[in-house]
Design a protein around this motif. Structure first.
Motif, PDB file in Angstrom:
ATOM      1  N   GLU A   1      33.907   7.378  12.743  1.00  0.00           N
ATOM      2  CA  GLU A   1      34.734   8.055  11.756  1.00  0.00           C
ATOM      3  C   GLU A   1      33.940   9.189  11.135  1.00  0.00           C
ATOM      4  O   GLU A   1      32.719   9.093  10.985  1.00  0.00           O
ATOM      5  CB  GLU A   1      35.168   7.092  10.646  1.00  0.00           C
ATOM      6  CG  GLU A   1      36.069   5.955  11.105  1.00  0.00           C
ATOM      7  CD  GLU A   1      36.397   5.001   9.966  1.00  0.00           C
ATOM      8  OE1 GLU A   1      37.569   4.632   9.830  1.00  0.00           O
ATOM      9  OE2 GLU A   1      35.459   4.639   9.211  1.00  0.00           O
ATOM     10  N   GLY A   2      34.644  10.251  10.763  1.00  0.00           N
ATOM     11  CA  GLY A   2      33.958  11.360  10.130  1.00  0.00           C
ATOM     12  C   GLY A   2      34.933  12.376   9.576  1.00  0.00           C
ATOM     13  O   GLY A   2      36.156  12.184   9.606  1.00  0.00           O
ATOM     14  N   TRP A   3      34.358  13.481   9.090  1.00  0.00           N
ATOM     15  CA  TRP A   3      35.161  14.563   8.514  1.00  0.00           C
ATOM     16  C   TRP A   3      35.618  15.476   9.647  1.00  0.00           C
ATOM     17  O   TRP A   3      34.799  16.085  10.328  1.00  0.00           O
ATOM     18  CB  TRP A   3      34.340  15.354   7.504  1.00  0.00           C
ATOM     19  CG  TRP A   3      34.118  14.636   6.219  1.00  0.00           C
ATOM     20  CD1 TRP A   3      32.965  14.076   5.762  1.00  0.00           C
ATOM     21  CD2 TRP A   3      35.093  14.413   5.199  1.00  0.00           C
ATOM     22  NE1 TRP A   3      33.147  13.508   4.533  1.00  0.00           N
ATOM     23  CE2 TRP A   3      34.454  13.699   4.151  1.00  0.00           C
ATOM     24  CE3 TRP A   3      36.445  14.734   5.056  1.00  0.00           C
ATOM     25  CZ2 TRP A   3      35.123  13.319   2.994  1.00  0.00           C
ATOM     26  CZ3 TRP A   3      37.112  14.345   3.905  1.00  0.00           C
ATOM     27  CH2 TRP A   3      36.448  13.648   2.894  1.00  0.00           C
ATOM     28  N   LEU A   4      36.931  15.582   9.831  1.00  0.00           N
ATOM     29  CA  LEU A   4      37.503  16.336  10.935  1.00  0.00           C
ATOM     30  C   LEU A   4      38.159  17.619  10.440  1.00  0.00           C
ATOM     31  O   LEU A   4      38.961  17.598   9.503  1.00  0.00           O
ATOM     32  CB  LEU A   4      38.545  15.489  11.669  1.00  0.00           C
ATOM     33  CG  LEU A   4      38.020  14.194  12.303  1.00  0.00           C
ATOM     34  CD1 LEU A   4      39.196  13.378  12.848  1.00  0.00           C
ATOM     35  CD2 LEU A   4      37.018  14.491  13.403  1.00  0.00           C
ATOM     36  N   GLY A   5      37.799  18.720  11.087  1.00  0.00           N
ATOM     37  CA  GLY A   5      38.514  19.971  10.877  1.00  0.00           C
ATOM     38  C   GLY A   5      39.645  20.061  11.877  1.00  0.00           C
ATOM     39  O   GLY A   5      39.448  19.866  13.081  1.00  0.00           O
ATOM     40  N   HIS A   6      40.862  20.352  11.400  1.00  0.00           N
ATOM     41  CA  HIS A   6      42.022  20.438  12.281  1.00  0.00           C
ATOM     42  C   HIS A   6      42.496  21.873  12.484  1.00  0.00           C
ATOM     43  O   HIS A   6      43.456  22.103  13.220  1.00  0.00           O
ATOM     44  CB  HIS A   6      43.157  19.586  11.722  1.00  0.00           C
ATOM     45  CG  HIS A   6      42.872  18.119  11.787  1.00  0.00           C
ATOM     46  ND1 HIS A   6      43.088  17.359  12.913  1.00  0.00           N
ATOM     47  CD2 HIS A   6      42.373  17.264  10.857  1.00  0.00           C
ATOM     48  CE1 HIS A   6      42.739  16.102  12.685  1.00  0.00           C
ATOM     49  NE2 HIS A   6      42.302  16.014  11.441  1.00  0.00           N
ATOM     50  N   GLY A   7      41.830  22.818  11.834  1.00  0.00           N
ATOM     51  CA  GLY A   7      42.179  24.223  11.978  1.00  0.00           C
ATOM     52  C   GLY A   7      41.195  25.072  11.201  1.00  0.00           C
ATOM     53  O   GLY A   7      40.333  24.552  10.484  1.00  0.00           O
TER      54      GLY A   7
ATOM     55  N   ALA B   1      39.833  24.536   7.633  1.00  0.00           N
ATOM     56  CA  ALA B   1      38.917  23.442   7.297  1.00  0.00           C
ATOM     57  C   ALA B   1      37.707  23.944   6.525  1.00  0.00           C
ATOM     58  O   ALA B   1      37.168  23.235   5.664  1.00  0.00           O
ATOM     59  CB  ALA B   1      38.464  22.728   8.574  1.00  0.00           C
ATOM     60  N   VAL B   2      37.299  25.188   6.806  1.00  0.00           N
ATOM     61  CA  VAL B   2      36.123  25.743   6.139  1.00  0.00           C
ATOM     62  C   VAL B   2      36.371  25.967   4.651  1.00  0.00           C
ATOM     63  O   VAL B   2      35.423  26.151   3.868  1.00  0.00           O
ATOM     64  CB  VAL B   2      35.690  27.059   6.829  1.00  0.00           C
ATOM     65  CG1 VAL B   2      36.590  28.218   6.425  1.00  0.00           C
ATOM     66  CG2 VAL B   2      34.224  27.385   6.548  1.00  0.00           C
ATOM     67  N   GLU B   3      37.617  25.921   4.227  1.00  0.00           N
ATOM     68  CA  GLU B   3      37.972  26.078   2.820  1.00  0.00           C
ATOM     69  C   GLU B   3      37.910  24.753   2.067  1.00  0.00           C
ATOM     70  O   GLU B   3      38.387  24.644   0.936  1.00  0.00           O
ATOM     71  CB  GLU B   3      39.374  26.671   2.704  1.00  0.00           C
ATOM     72  CG  GLU B   3      39.514  28.038   3.363  1.00  0.00           C
ATOM     73  CD  GLU B   3      40.963  28.484   3.479  1.00  0.00           C
ATOM     74  OE1 GLU B   3      41.840  27.833   2.865  1.00  0.00           O
ATOM     75  OE2 GLU B   3      41.211  29.466   4.186  1.00  0.00           O
ATOM     76  N   GLY B   4      37.292  23.749   2.676  1.00  0.00           N
ATOM     77  CA  GLY B   4      37.204  22.442   2.046  1.00  0.00           C
ATOM     78  C   GLY B   4      38.392  21.556   2.371  1.00  0.00           C
ATOM     79  O   GLY B   4      38.759  20.680   1.589  1.00  0.00           O
ATOM     80  N   LYS B   5      38.967  21.763   3.566  1.00  0.00           N
ATOM     81  CA  LYS B   5      40.166  21.022   3.946  1.00  0.00           C
ATOM     82  C   LYS B   5      39.917  20.127   5.163  1.00  0.00           C
ATOM     83  O   LYS B   5      40.846  19.843   5.934  1.00  0.00           O
ATOM     84  CB  LYS B   5      41.319  21.988   4.206  1.00  0.00           C
ATOM     85  CG  LYS B   5      41.729  22.764   2.959  1.00  0.00           C
ATOM     86  CD  LYS B   5      42.870  23.732   3.238  1.00  0.00           C
ATOM     87  CE  LYS B   5      43.244  24.505   1.961  1.00  0.00           C
ATOM     88  NZ  LYS B   5      44.329  25.479   2.222  1.00  0.00           N
ATOM     89  N   MET B   6      38.681  19.682   5.356  1.00  0.00           N
ATOM     90  CA  MET B   6      38.422  18.665   6.374  1.00  0.00           C
ATOM     91  C   MET B   6      39.081  17.356   5.945  1.00  0.00           C
ATOM     92  O   MET B   6      39.250  17.096   4.753  1.00  0.00           O
ATOM     93  CB  MET B   6      36.920  18.463   6.568  1.00  0.00           C
ATOM     94  CG  MET B   6      36.161  19.670   7.077  1.00  0.00           C
ATOM     95  SD  MET B   6      34.393  19.337   7.347  1.00  0.00           S
ATOM     96  CE  MET B   6      33.836  18.967   5.676  1.00  0.00           C
ATOM     97  N   VAL B   7      39.449  16.538   6.927  1.00  0.00           N
ATOM     98  CA  VAL B   7      40.132  15.266   6.669  1.00  0.00           C
ATOM     99  C   VAL B   7      39.324  14.137   7.306  1.00  0.00           C
ATOM    100  O   VAL B   7      38.954  14.208   8.478  1.00  0.00           O
ATOM    101  CB  VAL B   7      41.560  15.286   7.245  1.00  0.00           C
ATOM    102  CG1 VAL B   7      42.249  13.956   7.001  1.00  0.00           C
ATOM    103  CG2 VAL B   7      42.378  16.429   6.627  1.00  0.00           C
ATOM    104  N   TRP B   8      39.067  13.085   6.531  1.00  0.00           N
ATOM    105  CA  TRP B   8      38.336  11.940   7.075  1.00  0.00           C
ATOM    106  C   TRP B   8      39.231  11.191   8.059  1.00  0.00           C
ATOM    107  O   TRP B   8      40.397  10.921   7.776  1.00  0.00           O
ATOM    108  CB  TRP B   8      37.900  11.010   5.953  1.00  0.00           C
ATOM    109  CG  TRP B   8      37.023   9.883   6.430  1.00  0.00           C
ATOM    110  CD1 TRP B   8      37.413   8.623   6.783  1.00  0.00           C
ATOM    111  CD2 TRP B   8      35.601   9.934   6.606  1.00  0.00           C
ATOM    112  NE1 TRP B   8      36.321   7.877   7.177  1.00  0.00           N
ATOM    113  CE2 TRP B   8      35.197   8.651   7.082  1.00  0.00           C
ATOM    114  CE3 TRP B   8      34.642  10.915   6.426  1.00  0.00           C
ATOM    115  CZ2 TRP B   8      33.859   8.346   7.371  1.00  0.00           C
ATOM    116  CZ3 TRP B   8      33.310  10.622   6.709  1.00  0.00           C
ATOM    117  CH2 TRP B   8      32.934   9.348   7.174  1.00  0.00           C
TER     118      TRP B   8
END
Length: 357
Positions: free
Chosen positions: A8-14, A17-24
């Protein structure tokens, strides 16, 4: 790995994500092979490469993507073909997860795996060539990487200090060592941030007679001198800096990622037959033009350098342990990863953030 453990980890979906929108979330690591090592991650440094990749700055990123390639943790599963690591060892992984490792490869057979053209796979956002899946990085609980690129961390280095050495540190150590940094040499480090501060530390550790920090503004001058630099140039504030320091350096390593940097003036700081090495990689890869006469009339050599090989990383880590090299790191909780990358993008790190599980 213990039964029930998940990747499990912090996933960037687009790119946002660099704007602090990674999702665990959960992810599927590469297919297990007996050449692999699974690591329970304790620390992962935040690198500028993470930000470029999250926003697809260096090309289209294969989302979802878990970034982070300055990984330190404990080996919890070790393939039977891996002989230099055992379960329970403290180990690290840098920016590379695979090369072809074939005996006829001119790079892999000469300790230049980081330049392998046949089978280079990055620690994240890489696609394995034989249907093994994608590579996922260290903003996570666990990592799986080919054992050739999993390195024991020497005693005497704190895990939080070792993590950013595995990309940021080696990116500076390798060109310094290969280009003669040592006694009798004067060395300039352009851009004294997360990468550049390692340049100052390692140039001094390698014995350079004089190390000069070079950055735009004077606000880093005191920090850079504390790191061990002998002098500092603020290009936006020091009058006539290029003229006053002309032909004063044997070697420059440039970490700046900008197509607008004053490259001609930087080259003018080199002595005759001096060397300029670029390690900063801007989005799109474009750098300022180089005037032919600038290099011809001083016999200047201009080159580049990318990360480092496993053998170089081992060498660097041992030097860091022997010389008690202490990078400037700020620990952040892994749960705070989104805020940390935003702070990194805004230039707040002094000088390297390290996520901690």
């Amino acid at each position: 790995m213990a039964s029930g453990d998940k990747f499990e980890g912090w996933l960037g979906h687009g790119p946002d994500a660099v704007e602090g929108k990674m999702v665990w979330g959960e992810f599927e690591p590469k297919k297990w092979e007996e050449d692999d090592v699974d690591i329970k991650i304790s620390h992962c440094g935040i690198c500028g490469s993470d930000l470029h990749t999250l926003k697809s700055g260096w090309g289209e990123t294969p989302y979802p993507c878990c970034v982070g390639h300055e990984i330190v943790g404990k080996a919890v599963r070790v393939g039977k073909n891996v002989k230099h690591v055992k379960v329970g060892d403290r180990v690290g992984v840098g920016a590379q997860a695979r090369s072809c490792l074939e005996s006829d490869c001119p790079e892999c057979s000469n300790n230049l795996e980081n330049y392998c053209a046949r089978g280079m796979v990055g620690t994240y956002a890489g696609v394995y060539p034989k249907g093994e899946g994608k590579s996922y990085g260290g903003y996570a609980k666990h990592n799986r990487t080919n054992g050739h690129f999993v390195l024991p961390i020497p005693d005497g280095i704190d895990s939080a200090d070792a993590a950013p050495m595995l990309c940021g540190g080696i990116t500076l150590y390798s060109p310094l060592k290969k280009n003669g940094c040592g006694p009798g040499k004067t060395v300039g480090i352009v851009g004294v941030g997360g990468l550049g501060h390692f340049g100052v530390l390692f140039a001094k550790a390698l014995g350079a007679d004089k190390v000069v920090g070079i950055s735009r503004k004077a606000d880093k001058r005191e920090d850079v001198l504390k790191l061990g630099a002998d002098s500092y140039i603020a290009t936006a504030e020091d009058a006539d800096w290029a003229k006053k320091n002309a032909r004063s350096l044997d070697l420059i390593v440039c970490t700046v990622s900008s197509g607008k940097m004053p490259l001609t003036e930087y080259l003018g700081l080199l002595k005759v037959e001096g060397t300029f090495i670029q390690v900063g990689a801007p989005d799109g890869g474009e750098l300022p033009n180089i005037n032919a006469f600038t290099v011809i009339f001083s016999g200047i050599k201009v080159g580049g350098s990318g990360i480092g090989s496993p053998s170089e990383i081992r060498e660097m880590l041992q030097l860091a342990a022997d010389k008690k090299i202490k990078p400037w790191v700020q620990k952040r909780p892994m749960a705070d990863a989104n805020k940390a990358i935003v702070d990194m993008e805004e230039g707040k790190a002094r000088y390297r953030y390290v996520l901690e599980n």
